[in-house]
Scaffold this active site. Structure first.
Site, mmCIF file in Angstrom:
data_model
loop_
_atom_site.group_PDB
_atom_site.id
_atom_site.type_symbol
_atom_site.label_atom_id
_atom_site.label_comp_id
_atom_site.label_asym_id
_atom_site.label_seq_id
_atom_site.Cartn_x
_atom_site.Cartn_y
_atom_site.Cartn_z
ATOM 1 N N ASN A 43 6.828 -8.341 -2.572
ATOM 2 C CA ASN A 43 5.602 -9.096 -2.828
ATOM 3 C C ASN A 43 5.229 -8.947 -4.296
ATOM 4 O OD1 ASN A 43 3.175 -10.579 -2.119
ATOM 5 N ND2 ASN A 43 2.054 -8.653 -2.329
ATOM 6 N N HIS A 83 1.755 -9.008 -6.810
ATOM 7 C CA HIS A 83 0.299 -8.908 -6.711
ATOM 8 C C HIS A 83 -0.293 -8.957 -8.117
ATOM 9 C CE1 HIS A 83 -3.542 -7.872 -4.895
ATOM 10 N NE2 HIS A 83 -3.721 -6.980 -5.862
ATOM 11 N N SER A 108 2.166 -6.753 -10.505
ATOM 12 C CA SER A 108 3.073 -5.764 -9.930
ATOM 13 C C SER A 108 3.958 -6.392 -8.865
ATOM 14 C CB SER A 108 2.267 -4.635 -9.249
ATOM 15 O OG SER A 108 1.258 -4.121 -10.102
ATOM 16 N N ASP A 142 -0.917 -4.219 0.034
ATOM 17 C CA ASP A 142 -0.694 -4.084 -1.409
ATOM 18 C C ASP A 142 -0.420 -2.633 -1.791
ATOM 19 O OD1 ASP A 142 -1.167 -6.829 -1.720
ATOM 20 O OD2 ASP A 142 -3.314 -6.519 -1.980
#
Length: 217
Positions: A111, A113, A140, A149
């Protein structure tokens, strides 16, 4: 470097600018990754048009037709696995994923972020950085775990906060860095250089720092 091509499935809900950065990077490098499919929970997501323009398979699975998150995630897993992914990339997929989903793809789910994690998990990250008076902000890439997260960091890019910044101007510069570091992380994974170990993210067999690989301006 792995001899086989790394099949990537991208999940998105919106415009797909990070998807476009991945498409452009893979095309330019003729590397070891290919985007096998793009899946969205929104039929109007512009990212689907980007994928079609690049000749990538697309699919839509609308979450509104399911009785709860677990039922949707089970159907989503079945859809994703039909494309035999080596890596699943979240590129603005606006759904909180269930623990079962995250565990199913453990070690092969990334992912991005828009903050320097662990700061500012969740939403409205740019305004929160401004409200806190931060001198630096950024983005990030991390492996996804069941903590929102909160998975092990792979790479972060730092952006200086300018005196006249508002949330929009700061977001624009952060997005530019997202389009650099997400393709980098995917390339590392596809080349077999990046993996998730028991203690965190490993690059070339060596543990990454808690902040991941840090890129400064």
């Amino acid at each position: 470097m792995p001899s086989k091509t790394c099949n990537v499935v991208v999940l998105l809900s919106g415009s797909g600018s990070n998807l476009q950065a991945l498409i452009d990077s893979i095309h330019a490098e003729h590397g070891s990754a290919r985007i096998r499919a793009v899946i969205s929970n929104r039929p109007d997501a512009f990212g689907l048009q980007r994928a079609k323009a690049a000749g990538i398979d697309t699919a839509v699975l609308e979450h509104g037709g399911f009785d709860g998150r677990e039922a949707f995630d089970a159907a989503l897993m079945q859809l994703i696995d039909g494309f035999a992914p080596d890596l699943v990339v979240l590129a603005g997929f606006m759904r909180i994923l269930s623990g079962a989903f995250v565990r199913h793809y453990q070690g092969r789910l990334l992912n991005i972020h828009p903050s320097l994690l662990p700061k500012y998990k969740g939403l409205h990250t740019h305004q929160r950085a401004l409200d806190a008076g931060d001198a630096e902000h950024g983005c990030s890439v991390h492996f996804v775990t069941e903590e929102l997260d909160g998975g092990p960091l792979v790479v972060q890019a730092v952006v200086a906060v300018a005196p006249g910044d508002d949330a929009q101007s700061l977001a624009q510069r952060v997005h530019q860095q997202e389009h650099q570091i997400y393709p980098l992380a995917v390339r590392w994974f596809a080349e077999g250089r990046l993996r998730l170990g028991e203690q965190g993210a490993l690059l070339d067999g060596q543990p990454l720092a808690a902040s991941g690989h840090l890129i400064r301006p």
